[in-house]
Design an enzyme around this catalytic site. Structure first.
Site: not given
Ligand code: ARG
Length: 262
Positions: A161, A255
């Site tokens: 991300h 996150c």
């Molecule tokens: N387990 C989640 C996923 O893989 C983690 C998300 C993390 N969030 C973020 N804003 N980077 O989607």
């Protein structure tokens, strides 16, 4: 923010998630509460989204939407395991009535892949793609929000991300780890943000870039001590918080926080 009451690692949709590693939900909740208290102590208002059973990743509230000046561009998750979270976020904004909600047609994971810099070039959206958000969502967000969106290609699966590779430090400047981006995207970031703070791989692996800043206080993962020192040298006030349990799901400070831009 959404408390990790149902937090677990039941599936693996990023390289940090290991379904065989034990997760301490109580500890995750304690660490989350400390993060929330830290934001309140710094003078910020925190709204809480009720957690839902069966949505173990709902604690990562940043993925649920992206708002700019009262307009909310909704999320549409890449993986079916998280799809229902988008509805909960939509309900939150619609209950407040003051927001204009735009339902997306394209796959995008909210602030996970979108950042906003209100004072850069009159208001600039930085948008990541490569793992989760579809490039077509960048154009859709640009139309919904009326700000130019700069597409940046993520190339390292550990930094799946945008918000684990880059963060806004204030209204006009950013910090980022160049290695997470393609060569062309690195050149674009150098062109647009010549005074950016540059993080290294160690900072990024400690989830240091997954931070939230109010322009002075920079709340970041306590494991990223090297980055904290760089930020202090650049004139910011780092505020370390421990979020070791939530790292098991592949996330940290940012996150957990969906920023509201009314
Ligand atoms: N387990 C989640 C996923 O893989 C983690 C998300 C993390 N969030 C973020 N804003 N980077 O989607």
């Amino acid at each position: 923010m959404c408390p990790p009451e149902h937090f677990a690692v039941e599936y693996a949709i990023n390289p940090w998630m290991d379904t065989s590693a034990p997760v301490d939900t109580e500890l995750a909740l304690k660490q989350w509460q400390l993060l929330r208290e830290t934001l309140v102590r710094l003078g910020h208002a925190v709204h809480v989204l009720p957690p839902e059973p069966g949505l173990p990743d709902m604690v990562y509230a940043a993925n649920g939407a992206f708002s700019v000046d009262g307009v909310v561009y909704g999320a549409r998750f890449r993986y079916p395991q998280r799809a229902a979270e988008a509805t909960a976020h939509r309900a939150f904004y619609e209950a407040a009535r003051s927001w204009r909600f735009v339902e997306p047609a394209e796959i995008n994971e909210g602030e996970g892949d979108f950042a906003y810099l209100p004072a850069a070039y009159g208001g600039l959206i930085l948008a990541g793609y490569g793992f989760r958000t579809a490039p077509a969502a960048h154009a859709e967000a640009q139309e919904a929000l009326g700000r130019p969106a700069i597409s940046l290609r993520l190339v390292d699966p550990r930094f799946y991300h945008l918000d684990v590779a880059l963060a806004a430090l204030d209204d006009g400047n950013i910090v980022y780890y160049p290695g997470a981006f393609s060569d062309a995207s690195q050149a674009i970031l150098r062109q647009l943000f010549p005074s950016a703070v540059i993080a290294d791989e160690e900072d990024a692996l400690a989830f240091g870039l997954n931070l939230v800043s109010d322009g002075r206080n920079v709340v970041l993962n306590s494991a990223a001590s090297g980055l904290a020192a760089k930020l202090r040298a650049a004139g910011y006030a780092p505020v370390p918080v421990e979020l070791s349990e939530l790292k098991k799901g592949g996330g940290s400070v940012k996150c957990c926080i969906a920023e509201l831009r009314p």
